[in-house]
Design a protein around this motif. Sequence first.
Motif, short mmCIF file in Angstrom:
data_model
loop_
_atom_site.label_atom_id
_atom_site.label_comp_id
_atom_site.label_asym_id
_atom_site.label_seq_id
_atom_site.Cartn_x
_atom_site.Cartn_y
_atom_site.Cartn_z
N GLN A 150 15.07 9.79 -7.12
CA GLN A 150 13.68 9.75 -6.68
C GLN A 150 13.51 10.64 -5.45
O GLN A 150 14.35 10.65 -4.55
N SER A 151 12.42 11.38 -5.42
CA SER A 151 12.13 12.23 -4.28
C SER A 151 10.61 12.39 -4.18
O SER A 151 9.85 11.78 -4.93
N GLY A 152 10.18 13.19 -3.23
CA GLY A 152 8.75 13.37 -3.09
C GLY A 152 8.41 14.43 -2.05
O GLY A 152 9.25 14.78 -1.22
N PRO A 153 7.21 14.94 -2.19
CA PRO A 153 6.17 14.53 -3.12
C PRO A 153 6.33 15.16 -4.51
O PRO A 153 7.12 16.09 -4.68
N MET A 154 5.56 14.65 -5.48
CA MET A 154 5.40 15.38 -6.72
C MET A 154 4.73 16.71 -6.38
O MET A 154 3.85 16.77 -5.50
N LEU A 155 5.11 17.75 -7.07
CA LEU A 155 4.48 19.05 -6.89
C LEU A 155 3.37 19.26 -7.91
O LEU A 155 2.27 19.74 -7.57
N VAL A 156 3.66 18.88 -9.16
CA VAL A 156 2.69 18.98 -10.25
C VAL A 156 2.70 17.67 -11.01
O VAL A 156 3.77 17.16 -11.36
N ILE A 157 1.51 17.11 -11.23
CA ILE A 157 1.37 15.84 -11.96
C ILE A 157 0.42 16.07 -13.12
O ILE A 157 -0.77 16.31 -12.92
N ASP A 158 0.96 16.02 -14.34
CA ASP A 158 0.13 16.22 -15.54
C ASP A 158 -0.71 17.50 -15.43
O ASP A 158 -1.89 17.51 -15.77
N GLY A 159 -0.08 18.56 -14.97
CA GLY A 159 -0.74 19.85 -14.90
C GLY A 159 -1.61 20.09 -13.68
O GLY A 159 -2.21 21.16 -13.54
N GLU A 160 -1.68 19.12 -12.77
CA GLU A 160 -2.49 19.26 -11.57
C GLU A 160 -1.60 19.26 -10.33
O GLU A 160 -0.61 18.53 -10.27
N LEU A 161 -1.96 20.08 -9.35
CA LEU A 161 -1.21 20.08 -8.10
C LEU A 161 -1.43 18.78 -7.34
O LEU A 161 -2.46 18.12 -7.50
N HIS A 162 -0.44 18.39 -6.54
CA HIS A 162 -0.56 17.21 -5.69
C HIS A 162 -1.87 17.30 -4.90
O HIS A 162 -2.20 18.36 -4.34
N PRO A 163 -2.66 16.23 -4.86
CA PRO A 163 -4.00 16.30 -4.24
C PRO A 163 -4.00 16.60 -2.75
O PRO A 163 -5.04 17.00 -2.20
#
Length: 249
Positions: A150-163
């Motif tokens: 586990q790490s973070g943040p997500m960079l791309v989530i379901d094709g969208e950049l992290h908000p």
Amino acid sequence: MIRLGLKLALALGFGAVAAPAWATQCTEQDYKGNTYVVCEVAPATEDIRLFLYDDKGEPYGQFDAVDQSLGEGKRLAFGMNAGMYHEDRAPVGHYVENGEEVMRVVPNAGPGNFGMLPNGVFCIRDGRADVVETLKYQKTLEGQCRFATQSGPMLVIDGELHPRFLPDSTWRYLRNGVGTSSDGQRVVFVISRNAVTFHEFGSFFRDALGLPQALYFDGNISRLHAPSIGRSDGGRRMGPVVGVVAPAE
């Protein structure tokens, strides 16, 4: 794009020798003023693992220690630091090695990059690997991964950049991470050659590589082991390491 990972045959017209199915290929790519080293792995044919502690319970810390632990006939064909860790090298977040959970899932927000939700988990199963947002992972994949970090943040989530990524950010570091395709058959590890923002890094995974999911590993100690391009970074001792095990040459 410059192909760096292929071994060339003799220059007199023989062309390139086809790489074995297990050979991780690394390339160098320029994108919007930044340069990245991109290493693509095929989980259906390559042996991807996570490494943290040796048989004495001590952190490996370095790529050469992992390589030496593999024994005769095997080698570390690729390696990268794979998640944040404490001073004693213990993982900050969820960690599974050979089906054994070393650290539980941490679902809540917190300080630093790791706690910038949504964060995520890189999960390796038989024949595939996936980056999954943490809460989704808890609902769908927890307990099913042979290896997980586990790490973070997500960079791309379901094709969208992290908000929370800002296009005009000035917060630049060397960064590394991993992205996966929807079918779990394409796994791409990336490390920047120069300091980049989160927005630039995430955009590279989404727009240049076409990957719908991507996860940040780290920025202060981004390290790469890629013998195919003559690179094996030294430095401070690491925590979790992701690697590809291949037959010795």
